[in-house]
Enzyme design. Structure first.
Site: not given
Length: 274
Positions: A143, A147
């Protein structure tokens, strides 16, 4: 009436954005992947459309419909995404690939599909990143990496789209009240197996999945802050909203790496040998 298209509107940030922009006088095209979520959005009065952000056919149909209806698009908000949680090596390449498919590749695909509409309207692209792309933590590696990629892509798009009059703004939320944590916990449970070397740290893995709900800012407050940012002249390149959105990047920037590593290892149970 300005037209805005928002991906990932089934709940949380996406739904709050749809409500806030509609209340501010925008024509909101709210998209979601599941038919039942689309039905709820339509019942709430939005121009609701089913959209799998990874499906090129869905994107082509949506672009064509917008072309026929308006001929342009004022704002695109790339919000759709999820958080892959768990030890990086447990999830492996497949988990990283799936994470990037939705959080990174789809962002480029959606923006590309709607480029001509944004160009005609001299519109705005808003990419929802995360402070997790700045302050990287254990048990959220895929994750965080996705990002961080969103941040890099937003910088590139801001430069490359400028000659066409298209503005690009990246938003780095902190802790925002949503279903992100519950979805992340379910995903972590699927990744972390009993035979995992990190199984003794399963409570810490779950703690990381829940971290986004640590004294969260409401999704409505976040959406109002983002609406205000879209109205600023000139358009800000980066906006940070929500609890921790300022403090955590400051930690990443100013704490010595060895100290930051120690803080994070202690927080997530990684100081003891396994």
């Amino acid at each position: 009436m300005p037209t805005v298209l928002i991906t990932g509107c089934s709940s949380g940030i996406g739904r709050a954005l749809a409500d806030t922009f509609r209340d501010a006088g925008h024509e909101v095209w709210a998209t979601a992947r599941k038919p039942e979520d689309v039905e709820q959005l339509a019942a709430a009065g939005f121009a609701a459309r089913q959209l799998d952000v990874n499906d090129s056919d869905d994107l082509a149909r949506l672009a064509e419909e917008l072309e026929d209806r308006y001929g342009g698009l004022d704002i695109l908000i790339n919000n759709a995404g999820y958080g892959a949680m768990g030890p990086l090596l447990d999830g492996g390449v497949d988990a990283i690939r799936q994470q990037f498919e939705t959080n990174v590749f789809a962002l480029v695909g959606v923006t590309r599909a709607l480029f001509s509409l944004l160009r005609r309207a001299r519109g705005l692209v808003v990419n929802i990143g995360s402070v997790s792309g700045v302050l990287v933590t254990p048990f959220a590696g895929a994750y965080c990496a996705s990002k961080a990629a969103v941040h890099a892509l937003s910088d590139t798009l801001r430069l490359e789209l400028a000659p066409f009059g298209i503005r690009v703004m990246e938003v780095q939320p902190g802790a925002i009240a949503s279903q992100f944590a519950s979805n992340a916990q379910r995903q972590a449970e699927q990744v972390l197996a009993v035979d995992s070397p990190w199984w003794p740290l399963r409570e810490h893995v779950q703690a990381r999945a829940r971290a986004s709900q640590d004294k969260p800012t409401s999704a409505a407050a976040f959406a109002k802050g983002l609406l205000g940012a879209t109205r600023k002249v000139p358009t800000p390149a980066l906006v940070r909203l929500g609890n921790g959105s300022t403090a955590l990047p400051l930690m990443a920037r100013w704490l010595p790496q060895r100290l930051l590593d120690k803080v994070l290892r202690k927080r997530f149970g990684l100081l003891r040998p396994l």
